[in-house]
Design a protein around this motif. Structure first.
Motif, mmCIF file in Angstrom:
data_model
loop_
_atom_site.group_PDB
_atom_site.id
_atom_site.type_symbol
_atom_site.label_atom_id
_atom_site.label_comp_id
_atom_site.label_asym_id
_atom_site.label_seq_id
_atom_site.Cartn_x
_atom_site.Cartn_y
_atom_site.Cartn_z
ATOM 1 N N ALA A 7 -2.038 -7.038 -7.613
ATOM 2 C CA ALA A 7 -2.184 -8.118 -9.005
ATOM 3 C C ALA A 7 -1.240 -7.349 -10.239
ATOM 4 O O ALA A 7 -0.080 -8.685 -10.962
ATOM 5 C CB ALA A 7 -3.016 -7.052 -10.128
ATOM 6 N N ARG A 8 0.097 -6.598 -10.086
ATOM 7 C CA ARG A 8 0.931 -6.167 -10.968
ATOM 8 C C ARG A 8 1.917 -7.429 -10.833
ATOM 9 O O ARG A 8 2.716 -7.925 -11.082
ATOM 10 C CB ARG A 8 1.481 -5.092 -10.802
ATOM 11 N N ALA A 9 2.591 -7.903 -8.867
ATOM 12 C CA ALA A 9 3.111 -8.322 -9.018
ATOM 13 C C ALA A 9 2.743 -10.585 -8.899
ATOM 14 O O ALA A 9 3.760 -10.946 -9.198
ATOM 15 C CB ALA A 9 3.536 -8.839 -7.054
ATOM 16 N N ALA A 10 2.022 -10.197 -8.879
ATOM 17 C CA ALA A 10 1.406 -11.546 -8.986
ATOM 18 C C ALA A 10 1.178 -11.856 -11.020
ATOM 19 O O ALA A 10 2.341 -12.999 -10.828
ATOM 20 C CB ALA A 10 0.094 -11.940 -9.209
ATOM 21 N N LEU A 11 0.389 -11.362 -11.455
ATOM 22 C CA LEU A 11 0.851 -11.447 -12.964
ATOM 23 C C LEU A 11 2.389 -11.471 -13.429
ATOM 24 O O LEU A 11 2.987 -11.930 -14.752
ATOM 25 C CB LEU A 11 0.749 -10.221 -14.164
ATOM 26 N N ASP A 12 3.435 -10.862 -12.835
ATOM 27 C CA ASP A 12 4.640 -10.831 -13.589
ATOM 28 C C ASP A 12 5.061 -12.840 -12.981
ATOM 29 O O ASP A 12 7.084 -12.417 -13.168
ATOM 30 C CB ASP A 12 5.613 -9.716 -12.034
ATOM 31 N N SER A 34 -7.400 -0.779 -8.615
ATOM 32 C CA SER A 34 -6.433 0.508 -8.132
ATOM 33 C C SER A 34 -5.845 -0.156 -6.242
ATOM 34 O O SER A 34 -5.787 -0.988 -5.879
ATOM 35 C CB SER A 34 -7.621 2.100 -7.555
ATOM 36 N N GLY A 35 -4.581 0.978 -6.044
ATOM 37 C CA GLY A 35 -4.010 1.133 -5.205
ATOM 38 C C GLY A 35 -3.577 -0.006 -4.770
ATOM 39 O O GLY A 35 -3.093 -0.116 -5.445
ATOM 40 N N ASP A 36 -3.389 -0.712 -3.198
ATOM 41 C CA ASP A 36 -2.921 -1.992 -3.385
ATOM 42 C C ASP A 36 -3.305 -2.961 -4.003
ATOM 43 O O ASP A 36 -1.949 -3.622 -4.161
ATOM 44 C CB ASP A 36 -2.944 -1.791 -1.294
ATOM 45 N N ALA A 41 -9.886 -10.551 -8.345
ATOM 46 C CA ALA A 41 -8.875 -11.407 -8.497
ATOM 47 C C ALA A 41 -8.459 -11.584 -6.860
ATOM 48 O O ALA A 41 -7.670 -12.216 -6.682
ATOM 49 C CB ALA A 41 -8.409 -11.673 -9.643
ATOM 50 N N VAL A 42 -8.548 -10.025 -6.528
ATOM 51 C CA VAL A 42 -7.307 -9.076 -5.948
ATOM 52 C C VAL A 42 -8.375 -8.984 -4.505
ATOM 53 O O VAL A 42 -9.434 -8.662 -3.890
ATOM 54 C CB VAL A 42 -6.592 -8.470 -5.603
ATOM 55 N N HIS A 43 -8.398 -10.335 -3.570
ATOM 56 C CA HIS A 43 -9.310 -9.623 -1.962
ATOM 57 C C HIS A 43 -7.773 -8.682 -0.821
ATOM 58 O O HIS A 43 -7.496 -9.887 -0.192
ATOM 59 C CB HIS A 43 -9.775 -10.766 -1.236
ATOM 60 N N ILE A 44 -7.741 -8.104 -0.154
ATOM 61 C CA ILE A 44 -7.285 -7.617 0.585
ATOM 62 C C ILE A 44 -7.859 -7.377 2.130
ATOM 63 O O ILE A 44 -9.433 -6.370 1.831
ATOM 64 C CB ILE A 44 -6.317 -6.350 0.594
#
Length: 245
Positions: free
Chosen positions: A163-168, A156-158, A185-188
């Motif tokens: 995730a959406r940016a990568a999948l695009d 959620s959030g960032d 899959a995403v670690h910040i």
């Protein structure tokens, strides 16, 4: 067990192998040995008269490795020239050096043109001779889905924005989360910096790419898209854990 030791054990269990540098020290991209190996083995399948056996990819000169421009994935090898070491069986219908030369050329080409690995050397060893008409061994299929059998949650959030940016990005098949634990899959996280005023966040994204796109090109595009997706423009590392159809 240390954190790195635990990560190594998990990688072995999942069959991911080493985490190899993709491109150069400024590219911020890595690929698992299993993903790279699948691409290299497919290339070897196209070489008549040879059957590829053991395959290993490692740093050619570990003491001369570079410092990556961004924090690397856990236990990843640092950027630097790579060496492919492989064993193969060959048909006795032609001189062995000729077969080795064709296989070496195919591996070099796949490493650079399909993946973007900075391969400096390909060391080959002949282990046996093939009987006439003997078929090459089939390539082990690459995993078609993440280890838990499902697409990792985007968070959620960032994390969701990343995730959406990568999948695009063209060439991204899916998110994976094979290495990061908990199916993420995403670690910040906060990026360490000697000067606190220079500290900023760091994002790591794990993806599967398509065979139609060069892996390094996809990783660089994902880095740019993810950095642009968040207002603080974090540093970004990309880890490719599979190359799929």
């Amino acid at each position: 067990m240390t954190g790195d030791g635990w990560t190594e054990a998990v990688r072995r269990q999942l069959g991911l192998g080493r985490v190899l540098p993709l491109g150069g020290p400024g590219d911020g991209a890595w690929v698992t040995e299993s993903a790279a190996g699948g691409v290299l083995r497919r290339a070897a399948q196209g070489v008549n008269g040879v059957r590829l056996g053991g395959l290993r990819v490692a740093l050619a000169h570990p003491s001369d490795a570079y410092v990556a421009s961004v924090p690397a994935p856990p236990s990843a090898l640092p950027p630097g020239p790579l060496r492919i070491t492989a064993e193969f069986a060959a048909a006795a219908t032609e001189p062995l050096p000729a077969a080795a030369a064709r296989l070496r050329e195919a591996l070099f080409a796949a490493a650079g043109d399909r993946l973007g690995l900075a391969v400096e050397e390909v060391d080959l060893s002949v282990t046996s001779l093939l009987d006439e008409g003997e078929l090459p061994a089939a390539v082990s299929p690459e995993p078609a889905e993440s280890p838990d059998g499902a697409q990792p949650a985007a968070g959620s959030g960032d994390e969701a924005h990343v995730a959406r940016a990568a999948l695009d990005v063209p060439g991204v098949r899916r998110l994976t989360g094979a290495l990061g634990g908990l199916g993420r899959a995403v670690h910040i996280e906060e990026s360490p910096a000697a000067d606190a005023t220079l500290a900023r966040r760091h994002a790591r994204v794990e993806i599967a790419t398509t065979r139609e796109h060069r892996a390094l090109d996809v990783a660089l595009a994902v880095r740019a898209a993810v950095a642009a997706a968040l207002p603080d423009h974090p540093s970004v590392a990309v880890l490719i854990t599979a190359v799929e159809q």
